[in-house]
Design a protein around this motif. Structure first.
Motif, PDB file in Angstrom:
ATOM      1  N   MET A  79       0.824  -1.206   0.000  1.00 38.12           N
ATOM      2  CA  MET A  79       0.000   0.000   0.000  1.00 38.12           C
ATOM      3  C   MET A  79       0.859   1.257   0.000  1.00 38.12           C
ATOM      4  O   MET A  79       0.339   2.365  -0.009  1.00 38.12           O
ATOM      5  N   GLY A  80       2.155   1.057   0.050  1.00 33.87           N
ATOM      6  CA  GLY A  80       3.076   2.175   0.064  1.00 33.87           C
ATOM      7  C   GLY A  80       4.497   1.693   0.266  1.00 33.87           C
ATOM      8  O   GLY A  80       4.765   0.490   0.271  1.00 33.87           O
ATOM      9  N   VAL A  81       5.403   2.656   0.440  1.00 34.11           N
ATOM     10  CA  VAL A  81       6.823   2.347   0.559  1.00 34.11           C
ATOM     11  C   VAL A  81       7.447   3.111   1.721  1.00 34.11           C
ATOM     12  O   VAL A  81       6.991   4.188   2.101  1.00 34.11           O
ATOM     13  N   HIS A  82       8.511   2.523   2.258  1.00 30.92           N
ATOM     14  CA  HIS A  82       9.278   3.134   3.348  1.00 30.92           C
ATOM     15  C   HIS A  82      10.718   3.285   2.884  1.00 30.92           C
ATOM     16  O   HIS A  82      11.347   2.311   2.478  1.00 30.92           O
ATOM     17  N   ASN A  83      11.221   4.509   2.939  1.00 28.84           N
ATOM     18  CA  ASN A  83      12.599   4.804   2.511  1.00 28.84           C
ATOM     19  C   ASN A  83      12.876   4.283   1.104  1.00 28.84           C
ATOM     20  O   ASN A  83      13.945   3.755   0.827  1.00 28.84           O
ATOM     21  N   ALA A  84      11.919   4.403   0.225  1.00 28.21           N
ATOM     22  CA  ALA A  84      12.080   3.906  -1.145  1.00 28.21           C
ATOM     23  C   ALA A  84      11.170   4.694  -2.078  1.00 28.21           C
ATOM     24  O   ALA A  84      10.266   5.402  -1.636  1.00 28.21           O
ATOM     25  N   ARG A  85      11.416   4.534  -3.353  1.00 23.83           N
ATOM     26  CA  ARG A  85      10.535   5.127  -4.362  1.00 23.83           C
ATOM     27  C   ARG A  85       9.399   4.153  -4.631  1.00 23.83           C
ATOM     28  O   ARG A  85       9.594   2.946  -4.618  1.00 23.83           O
ATOM     29  N   GLY A  86       8.238   4.709  -4.907  1.00 22.77           N
ATOM     30  CA  GLY A  86       7.097   3.861  -5.209  1.00 22.77           C
ATOM     31  C   GLY A  86       5.801   4.628  -5.083  1.00 22.77           C
ATOM     32  O   GLY A  86       5.791   5.822  -4.804  1.00 22.77           O
ATOM     33  N   ARG A  87       4.729   3.908  -5.279  1.00 17.63           N
ATOM     34  CA  ARG A  87       3.395   4.508  -5.236  1.00 17.63           C
ATOM     35  C   ARG A  87       2.756   4.306  -3.874  1.00 17.63           C
ATOM     36  O   ARG A  87       3.157   3.460  -3.110  1.00 17.63           O
TER      37      ARG A  87
END
Length: 178
Positions: A79-87
């Motif tokens: 549902m998302g990202v932590h310390n990363a690129r993404g949606r």
């Protein structure tokens, strides 16, 4: 990209870690609906990591938890990202003021600030404590979640700081449940 309104963001988070082993499942079960989970498990080999993520995802969906993954390897269903690129939801970690500013500029929706108190995951590390945490948060311009040795009692102790919420790594036991 506009940031999410703080009222839509979880206030309680579980950070996964290989050290949890099978204790992960009761920790997930202890989270109230609407809580968040950051799937880390960095040291787990890729095939095992994907399988563990799939099991965490199934639990998160069943329990209506928000699940974000850390690292650059996309996982199906995140549902998302932590310390990363993404949606999706974007979270970041910060250990000093400059990292909070970088998280805000990088478009993070919320930032985990640590270590607030002594923690088993980083024994002997210098902690922020309430005063330094409050100073770092000033003018953050985004929701701040306290991490590092956190329990519900410690969150109450930090009540005057206008924190958005708190996170635990070692799981949630009877002492730390909200």
């Amino acid at each position: 990209m506009p940031r999410r309104h703080p009222s839509t963001l979880p206030r309680l988070w579980l950070m996964t870690d290989e050290r949890l082993g099978e204790r992960l499942w009761p920790a997930l079960a202890a989270l109230p609906r609407g809580s968040g989970v950051v799937f880390r498990d960095y040291a787990t080999p890729p095939t095992e990591r994907r399988a563990r993520f799939a099991r965490v995802l199934a639990t998160a969906r069943r329990r209506r938890l928000v699940l974000v993954r850390a690292g650059d390897t996309p996982m199906r269903g995140e549902m998302g990202v932590h310390n990363a690129r993404g949606r999706g939801l974007r979270t970041a970690s910060a250990h000093d003021r400059a990292e909070i500013v970088a998280a805000r500029r990088g478009g993070a929706d919320l930032v985990f600030v640590s270590p607030v108190f002594p923690t088993r995951s980083h024994p002997g590390a210098r902690t922020l404590g309430p005063v330094r945490l409050g100073s770092m948060m000033r003018g953050a311009g985004m929701p701040v979640v306290a991490l590092g040795g956190m329990t519900a009692a410690r969150m109450r102790r930090l009540g005057g700081l206008s924190l958005h919420g708190w996170a635990a790594i070692d799981g949630l036991d009877s002492e730390s449940r909200p």
